[in-house]
Design an enzyme around this catalytic site. Structure first.
Site, short mmCIF file in Angstrom:
data_model
loop_
_atom_site.label_atom_id
_atom_site.label_comp_id
_atom_site.label_asym_id
_atom_site.label_seq_id
_atom_site.Cartn_x
_atom_site.Cartn_y
_atom_site.Cartn_z
N HIS A 128 49.86 24.72 -0.39
CA HIS A 128 50.40 23.44 -0.86
C HIS A 128 49.55 22.77 -1.93
CE1 HIS A 128 47.84 21.19 1.93
NE2 HIS A 128 48.58 21.39 2.99
N HIS A 136 48.68 20.96 16.68
CA HIS A 136 48.97 20.40 15.35
C HIS A 136 50.33 20.89 14.89
CE1 HIS A 136 48.58 18.97 11.38
NE2 HIS A 136 47.85 19.91 10.85
N GLU A 159 51.70 20.81 11.83
CA GLU A 159 51.91 21.31 10.46
C GLU A 159 52.37 22.76 10.53
OE1 GLU A 159 48.76 20.46 7.66
OE2 GLU A 159 50.09 20.87 5.97
N ASP A 202 51.92 25.57 9.14
CA ASP A 202 51.08 26.77 9.17
C ASP A 202 50.67 27.11 10.60
OD1 ASP A 202 49.74 24.33 8.80
OD2 ASP A 202 47.92 25.30 8.09
N HIS A 222 44.18 16.01 10.58
CA HIS A 222 44.47 15.20 9.41
C HIS A 222 45.93 14.76 9.36
CE1 HIS A 222 46.57 18.34 6.98
NE2 HIS A 222 46.13 19.00 8.01
N ASP A 238 42.71 22.08 12.77
CA ASP A 238 42.22 22.18 11.39
C ASP A 238 40.73 21.83 11.25
OD1 ASP A 238 44.51 23.06 10.14
OD2 ASP A 238 45.20 21.06 9.58
N TYR A 288 37.35 22.97 1.88
CA TYR A 288 38.36 22.54 2.86
C TYR A 288 38.20 21.05 3.17
CZ TYR A 288 41.33 23.00 6.94
OH TYR A 288 42.35 22.87 7.85
N HIS A 326 41.82 27.73 11.27
CA HIS A 326 41.68 28.52 10.04
C HIS A 326 40.24 29.04 9.94
CE1 HIS A 326 45.44 27.10 8.26
NE2 HIS A 326 45.08 25.86 8.48
#
Ligand code: FEO
Length: 399
Positions: free
Chosen positions: A26, A80, A82, A84, A146, A165, A193, A226
């Site tokens: 993104h 989370h 999001e 991904d 986040h 994250d 990051y 990640h």
């Protein structure tokens, strides 16, 4: 089969996916690819922590199947929402038919708003615990770290923090553990990051670190969503986060600019040369040669942002507008600044740059340097003086 799980503690396996090829996450340049980590806890209630990006669901399913039959999974916990980490969730629910699916209160809402499915989701509140048989999970909400739904899960008996994250990085590797990798690259990718994802929430990062201390959570392993898992010296990455969140300015300047016919380029290089002459670390980043996320990485610990743009159609150059919008959103703090640029007839760019930096709370050390057409000897001398002034202010300000 083709994909195996990796054991990371007595009862926990990594079952994620490696995305070797992603180069744009993104708008963030992922030159080393990334991983989408998911974890399987083997207990009376077999539990999956997070899933992966949708196209990688088969890799996740195969890694799980290398340890246990899919239908043996009882619980899925989404730390989370999001995509991904949740993109494969509907397909995984379909494949394993879990007894229960959990998320934070905000996570329940976010997952429903993403997938519009009929799946019952059980909300977890800050401080809730969940017994899996021999082991217990404790949940901490980490709102805005986040996303509003974010939470972390702590596996009490194994002293293992599933940090979603947080404490992660985009780096695809065959190695699963940080201690198998080069620390310089870990620190660089960790900083990248942080600068591009977490920087605006630095005050919350500091609070979270403080809270981990207050709760006396003993942490032997940090397993993020990640990048590599921290099983040796896990507090190293926590101390890096503390440092980045404090945003103490280093004796360093980043000169960011673009150019049309080379005049703003001359000014950039003369200013940078003068800054560096004074022993200040100086990065020169022409925008069509550097990605915005790499610029932000360098800005993270710099004392000064120096921005240059030629005037184009009464405005700033489009690449400079792009990076300004990006930097502004990430809200860096404690920065000095200066602006410069060449022009042909109207010359509005430097005033626009100065206003943008002021709005970001950057303290400008001098009036904008504006040069008509090609910088002559006198203009280059002005640029040199600006560089020396910046170096002096940076030296006074930095730690
Ligand atoms: Fe890696 Fe915020 O998702």
């Amino acid at each position: 089969m083709g994909f195996n799980a990796v054991k990371i503690s007595d009862r926990v396996y990594w079952v994620g996916a490696i995305d070797w090829a992603v180069r744009d996450f993104h708008g963030y340049s992922t030159n080393r690819g990334t991983t989408y980590n998911a974890y399987l806890i083997i207990d009376e209630k077999v539990t999956l922590i997070d899933t992966v990006k949708a196209p990688f669901k088969d890799e996740l399913l195969k890694r799980i199947s290398s340890v246990i039959d899919l239908e043996k999974i009882d619980y899925i916990i989404s730390n989370h929402a999001e995509m991904d980490h949740s993109g494969a969730l509907p397909a995984i629910i379909e494949a394993v038919k879990p007894e229960k699916v959990f998320a934070s209160v905000m996570g329940v809402k976010a997952l429903k708003e993403h997938f519009h499915f009929g799946q019952d989701l059980i909300p977890l509140k800050d401080g809730d615990t969940l017994n899996l048989g021999l082991l217990n999970l404790k949940f901490l909400e980490t709102r805005m770290l986040h996303w509003p739904d974010s939470m972390v899960s702590y596996l009490v008996e194994e002293r293992l923090l599933f940090s979603q994250d947080g404490f992660g990085m985009h780096w695809a590797t065959g190695e699963r553990f940080a201690d198998e990798l080069n620390y310089e690259t870990l620190r660089y990718e960790g900083a990248k990051y942080y600068a591009n994802i977490l920087l605006p929430y630095s005050a919350l990062v500091l609070k979270l670190i403080e809270r981990i201390g207050q709760l006396q959570l003993a942490i032997d392993i940090i397993a993020p969503d990640h990048g590599p898992i921290w099983r040796k010296e896990p507090m190293k990455v926590v101390s890096w986060y503390q440092e980045w969140a404090e945003q103490k300015p280093k004796k360093k300047a980043v000169v960011v600019y673009d150019t049309m016919w080379g005049s703003t380029d001359i000014l950039a290089r003369v200013i940078a040369d003068a800054i560096a002459e004074n022993g200040v670390e100086t990065k020169v980043m022409r925008l069509r040669a550097n990605d915005r996320s790499d610029v932000m990485t360098e800005i993270l610990d710099a004392a000064a942002i120096v921005i240059g743009s030629p005037t184009l159609n009464n405005g700033i150059f489009p690449t400079v507008a792009d990076v300004l919008t990006y930097i502004k959103g990430l809200k860096p703090k404690n920065k000095l600044g200066a602006v410069f640029g060449s022009y042909g007839w109207s010359g509005e760019a430097v005033s626009i740059l100065a206003e943008e930096l002021r709005e970001m709370g950057v303290e400008l050390v001098a009036e904008p340097l504006r040069v008509k057409y090609v910088p002559d000897k006198e203009a280059q001398e002005q640029a040199r003086k600006l560089g020396h002034l910046l170096a002096q202010k940076i030296t006074e300000r930095s730690v």
